[in-house]
Design an enzyme around this catalytic site. Structure first.
Site, PDB file in Angstrom:
ATOM      1  CG  ASP A   1      -1.661   1.164   1.545  1.00  0.00           C
ATOM      2  OD1 ASP A   1      -1.436   1.802   2.591  1.00  0.00           O
ATOM      3  OD2 ASP A   1      -2.495   1.513   0.711  1.00  0.00           O
TER       4      ASP A   1
ATOM      5  CG  ASP B   1      -1.221   7.776   0.483  1.00  0.00           C
ATOM      6  OD1 ASP B   1      -2.240   8.162  -0.099  1.00  0.00           O
ATOM      7  OD2 ASP B   1      -0.071   7.986   0.045  1.00  0.00           O
TER       8      ASP B   1
ATOM      9  CB  SER C   1      -2.405  13.978   4.930  1.00  0.00           C
ATOM     10  OG  SER C   1      -3.285  15.091   5.110  1.00  0.00           O
TER      11      SER C   1
ATOM     12  CG  PHE D   1      -7.270  13.035   0.054  1.00  0.00           C
ATOM     13  CD1 PHE D   1      -8.247  13.538   0.891  1.00  0.00           C
ATOM     14  CD2 PHE D   1      -7.522  11.882  -0.664  1.00  0.00           C
ATOM     15  CE1 PHE D   1      -9.473  12.901   1.020  1.00  0.00           C
ATOM     16  CE2 PHE D   1      -8.762  11.244  -0.557  1.00  0.00           C
ATOM     17  CZ  PHE D   1      -9.733  11.760   0.296  1.00  0.00           C
TER      18      PHE D   1
ATOM     19  CB  THR E   1      -1.902   3.519  -3.877  1.00  0.00           C
ATOM     20  OG1 THR E   1      -2.351   4.621  -3.102  1.00  0.00           O
ATOM     21  CG2 THR E   1      -1.518   3.991  -5.268  1.00  0.00           C
TER      22      THR E   1
ATOM     23  CB  CYS F   1      -8.350   2.638  -7.381  1.00  0.00           C
ATOM     24  SG  CYS F   1     -10.089   3.176  -7.456  1.00  0.00           S
TER      25      CYS F   1
ATOM     26  CB  CYS G   1     -14.058   1.270  -9.975  1.00  0.00           C
ATOM     27  SG  CYS G   1     -13.147   1.417  -8.434  1.00  0.00           S
TER      28      CYS G   1
ATOM     29  CB  CYS H   1      -9.378  -0.824  -9.671  1.00  0.00           C
ATOM     30  SG  CYS H   1      -9.942   0.770 -10.248  1.00  0.00           S
TER      31      CYS H   1
ATOM     32  CG  ASP I   1      -2.284   2.481   6.096  1.00  0.00           C
ATOM     33  OD1 ASP I   1      -2.537   3.628   6.491  1.00  0.00           O
ATOM     34  OD2 ASP I   1      -2.641   2.052   4.989  1.00  0.00           O
TER      35      ASP I   1
HETATM   36  O1  LIG Z   1      -3.514   3.941   1.625  1.00  0.00           O
HETATM   37  P1  LIG Z   1      -3.586   4.116   0.102  1.00  0.00           P
HETATM   38  O2  LIG Z   1      -4.533   3.117  -0.560  1.00  0.00           O
HETATM   39  O3  LIG Z   1      -2.188   4.125  -0.548  1.00  0.00           O
HETATM   40  O4  LIG Z   1      -4.209   5.586  -0.155  1.00  0.00           O
HETATM   41  C1  LIG Z   1      -5.202   6.114   0.729  1.00  0.00           C
HETATM   42  C2  LIG Z   1      -5.188   7.578   0.462  1.00  0.00           C
HETATM   43  O5  LIG Z   1      -5.275   7.797  -0.892  1.00  0.00           O
HETATM   44  C3  LIG Z   1      -6.373   8.319   0.994  1.00  0.00           C
HETATM   45  O6  LIG Z   1      -7.455   7.430   1.249  1.00  0.00           O
HETATM   46  C4  LIG Z   1      -8.631   8.169   1.584  1.00  0.00           C
HETATM   47  O7  LIG Z   1      -9.652   7.224   1.827  1.00  0.00           O
HETATM   48  P2  LIG Z   1     -10.983   7.281   0.909  1.00  0.00           P
HETATM   49  O8  LIG Z   1     -10.544   7.060  -0.541  1.00  0.00           O
HETATM   50  O9  LIG Z   1     -11.576   8.668   1.118  1.00  0.00           O
HETATM   51  O10 LIG Z   1     -11.852   6.151   1.458  1.00  0.00           O
HETATM   52  C5  LIG Z   1      -8.453   9.037   2.849  1.00  0.00           C
HETATM   53  O11 LIG Z   1      -8.247   8.181   3.967  1.00  0.00           O
HETATM   54  C6  LIG Z   1      -7.215   9.923   2.696  1.00  0.00           C
HETATM   55  O12 LIG Z   1      -6.962  10.573   3.926  1.00  0.00           O
HETATM   56  C7  LIG Z   1      -6.017   9.098   2.273  1.00  0.00           C
HETATM   57  O13 LIG Z   1      -4.911   9.963   1.994  1.00  0.00           O
HETATM   58 MG   LIG Z   2      -2.811   3.246   3.273  1.00  0.00          MG
HETATM   59 ZN   LIG Z   3     -11.142   2.143  -9.252  1.00  0.00          ZN
END
Ligand SMILES: O=P(O)(O)OC[C@@H](O)[C@H]1O[C@@H](OP(=O)(O)O)[C@@H](O)[C@@H](O)[C@@H]1O
Ligand SMILES: [Mg+2]
Ligand SMILES: [Zn+2]
Length: 151
Positions: free
Chosen positions: A10, A12, A19, A22, A53, A92, A100, A102, A129
């Protein structure tokens, strides 16, 4: 020729700090200490590293795919500076309501990786995470139940 071995990371919260607002720019992308070195260590142990991600910030209009590519160029460059290589990045760009296949925990990113790299997802190491990261590996491929480490 032995089969390539992969670990799926993963982004973030695993490679870089996450964050609640984002990660919207290369400047906001900051590696978590030791994680780029961990990518190099995976490589030293003959694992190729692939990133999967969710980037719903694109669908939310917070940043575009050109900016996302710049973020990923920074991640690749900083990993290389530590001797690490990220072989591929699957993201995605959709939002939670786009339906979707993905957006994790849906399996689409992992299935695209497996198809393009001719790799089996059976027993594949997936590091995330949040539980949705682990759930993105369909149960039929898992050797044990998915669970996220306690924070
Ligand atoms: O952990 P990965 O998959 O690499 O990326 C997650 C992030 O793109 C974002 O995912 C979002 O979740 P939602 O998309 O709003 O459910 C939020 O939690 C953001 O704060 C966070 O930065
Ligand atoms: Mg993450
Ligand atoms: Zn997607």
């Amino acid at each position: 020729m032995p089969e390539n071995r992969y670990v799926l990371l993963d982004r973030d919260g695993v490679i870089n700090r996450d964050s609640d607002d984002f990660i919207k720019s290369p400047e906001e992308w900051l590696p978590i200490e030791g994680r780029l070195e961990a990518i190099a260590l995976f490589n030293e142990h003959n694992y190729k590293v692939v990133v999967v991600t969710n980037q719903s910030g694109v669908a939310r209009g917070l940043f575009d795919t050109a900016t996302l590519e710049k973020i990923h160029a920074k991640m690749q460059r900083m990993a290389a500076e530590k001797g690490g290589k990220i072989d591929a990045i699957y993201f995605c760009p959709h939002g939670p309501d786009d339906g979707c296949n993905c957006r994790k925990p849906k399996p689409g990113l992992l299935e695209a990786f497996a198809a393009e790299h001719h790799a089996s997802l059976t027993g594949m190491a997936v590091i995330g995470d949040s539980l949705r990261d682990l759930q993105s590996a369909p149960a039929r491929y898992r050797s044990k139940p998915a669970r996220a480490a306690k924070p």
